[in-house]
Design an enzyme around this catalytic site. Structure first.
Site, short mmCIF file in Angstrom:
data_model
loop_
_atom_site.label_atom_id
_atom_site.label_comp_id
_atom_site.label_asym_id
_atom_site.label_seq_id
_atom_site.Cartn_x
_atom_site.Cartn_y
_atom_site.Cartn_z
N ASP A 314 -5.17 0.15 -3.12
CA ASP A 314 -5.10 1.61 -2.96
C ASP A 314 -4.62 2.28 -4.24
O ASP A 314 -3.90 1.68 -5.04
CB ASP A 314 -4.14 1.96 -1.80
N GLU A 315 -5.01 3.54 -4.39
CA GLU A 315 -4.45 4.45 -5.40
C GLU A 315 -4.33 3.83 -6.80
O GLU A 315 -3.33 4.03 -7.47
CB GLU A 315 -3.05 4.92 -4.95
#
Ligand code: TNX
Length: 510
Positions: A314-315
């Site tokens: 993620d991210e």
């Protein structure tokens, strides 16, 4: 589905028919059958009533009024059970997990009246809607010692969850000792998300600690899913092994947040305690990085009997799209080569080289952005399934309302009704069979104690439990749920659960 209005059960069973009377519990009531469920039942009853029922010796036949626990594969689908409470009580699990779920249902039928403690007469037959029902605990932003994780496991098991996802690494800390990279536990585990640079809330599991968590979870029919978040969320790795990571890259959101919250900015090689994301990255094009990834995942695979290893994904705002895709391809291949099923957050769906069969974890909104939905759908095209954690419904770290003292609000505020009223199968444009299940994550930037965690979890965890377990039908409604939830209060208080007594719910005293 049979009407269950008068039975206070959460999650709602497939069918539950109340009877007229109640089975009295006395000093003579004995529990027969499968020993581990019997012990769990007797312990829970003692906590609630102060009475300690006797576990009958193997050979003795049940007398009238006794409780019998057994397993019979003919009793239903995986994790299913049948429960009858009449002149005596019997739970038949389709497997040992089903038996334990039946015990939790029986415990919800325990009540006290003027004549003492009794079990309501009922006939229940039940099995889960989704095979994957998870809770995630972020032990990286705040470390939870083993005994606190045990408490979380007990709470989750009582609501029929069957997976515990441990978010074991992030920018602020690394939480599992790795023999082949020993500086991680020494140097990368001291910090947590305190915000102010102070070193409180850190810690790290030894291999023995982790194995103890895995074994305790297994005894509660819960599979541990360990996550090492990569290639972003990796600042802490660089505190021990600077040669594995890139220099921090700032983004606008992080700079704004740091200024607003008064948090320091990430600095290479220095423990990070702020809440910013997207500033860190592993070195994608160096082979040594993959030695590290392989070593870590190999040790984790050895310690983890469950089928999944979660690689994060993620991210990763500090990694170029091309590098991100390259990393995801290699990391998921490494997991597959270890005989495990990779799991990754939905962004990893963008990688053309995603290993086939990788499970995606969707954390977008209930009305998903097109890009998030497309990334999630890619896992299905590659033969994988999806775990749904919509951030504006299933995120346990969002505030209940704007005045709630702990929690965040970037995904909105989530009251109990919001956590309850959503449908997994139609959320994304994928076949129903592609939905493995549902998971409620607890991120812990704002959490300082187990009591904080419990307030954010309870009662919303019960709402997500019902979304994950109970098939849709006339009784699976908010109106019915809030009544059944209110009825849990005496048991929750007896168990010492520090739940948020939100005014949405008619909490009962007895
Ligand atoms: C987003 S959701 C994150 C986490 C934070 C969380 C806080 C996701 C996959 N990443 O790194 O802890 O927001 O709510």
């Amino acid at each position: 589905m049979v009407l269950t209005e008068s039975l206070p059960l959460i999650p709602l069973p497939n069918s539950a028919v109340p009877g007229e009377g109640a089975l009295r519990l006395t000093d003579a009531t004995r529990v027969h059958g499968e020993p581990s469920s019997a012990r769990m039942l007797v312990d829970a009853m003692t906590r609630r009533t102060g009475m300690r029922l006797e576990i009958a010796p193997d050979a003795s036949g049940p007398a009238s009024g006794d409780i019998v626990l057994r397993v019979d594969p003919a009793a239903g689908a995986a994790e299913g059970y049948r429960l009858v409470i009449a002149d005596d009580a019997e739970i038949v699990g389709a497997d040992s997990a089903g038996l334990a779920h039946g015990v939790h249902t029986l415990l919800q039928l325990l009540r006290e009246d003027d004549d003492g403690w009794a079990l309501r007469h009922a006939v229940v037959s039940d099995a889960p809607r989704f095979a994957y029902r998870g809770v995630m605990l972020d032990v990286a932003r705040r470390f939870f010692p083993v005994d606190e994780v045990r408490t979380v496991i007990d709470r989750a098991a009582a609501l029929k969850f069957n997976h515990l996802h441990l978010h074991l690494s992030d920018d602020q800390g690394w939480r599992i000792h790795i023999d082949s990279w020993p500086l991680l536990s020494q140097r990368s585990s001291t910090a947590s998300a305190t915000g102010d640079g102070s070193l409180a809330g850190g810690g790290c599991y030894s291999r023995a600690d982790y194995s103890e968590i895995v074994a305790y979870a297994a005894s509660r029919h819960i599979t541990v899913v360990p996550e090492i978040d990569m290639p972003g969320h990796t600042h802490a790795i660089g505190v021990a092994y600077p040669e594995l990571v890139e220099a921090p890259v700032m983004n606008e959101h992080l700079l704004d947040d740091a200024a607003r919250l008064g948090h320091a900015l990430p600095e290479a090689g220095v423990p990070y305690t702020g809440w910013g994301v997207g500033h860190s990255s592993l070195r994608i094009r160096e082979e040594r990085t993959y030695d590290f990834v392989r070593d870590v995942l190999t040790e984790l695979a050895e310690l983890t009997p469950g089928p999944y290893l979660h690689i994060g994904g993620d991210e990763s705002l500090g990694t170029s799209a091309e590098d991100f895709a390259y990393f995801v391809g290699r990391a998921t291949e490494i997991v597959s080569s270890l005989g495990k099923t990779p799991v990754a957050w939905h962004e990893a769906g963008a990688a053309p080289g995603l290993a086939s069969g990788t499970v995606g974890q969707f954390w977008g909104a209930l009305t998903p952005e097109a890009a998030h939905a497309a990334q999630a759908a890619r896992f299905v095209e590659r033969g994988g399934r999806l775990i749904l954690s919509p951030s504006d419904a299933a995120y346990l770290d969002m505030k209940y309302d704007e005045h709630f003292p702990i929690g965040q609000d970037w995904a909105g505020v989530i009251d109990v009704q919001r956590a309850y009223d959503w449908e997994p199968v139609t959320l994304l444009d994928v076949p129903a069979s592609a939905i493995a299940g549902v998971e409620a994550p607890l991120w812990t930037e704002t959490v300082r104690s187990l009591a904080d965690a419990e307030q954010l979890m309870h009662p919303r965890l019960a709402a997500v439990a019902e979304v994950a377990w109970s098939a849709p039908g006339p009784q699976r409604s908010w109106a019915s749920f809030r009544e059944r939830l209110g009825a849990q209060a005496p048991a929750w208080r007896a168990d010492g659960i520090r739940f948020h007594p939100t005014p949405e719910i008619p909490w009962s005293d007895r």
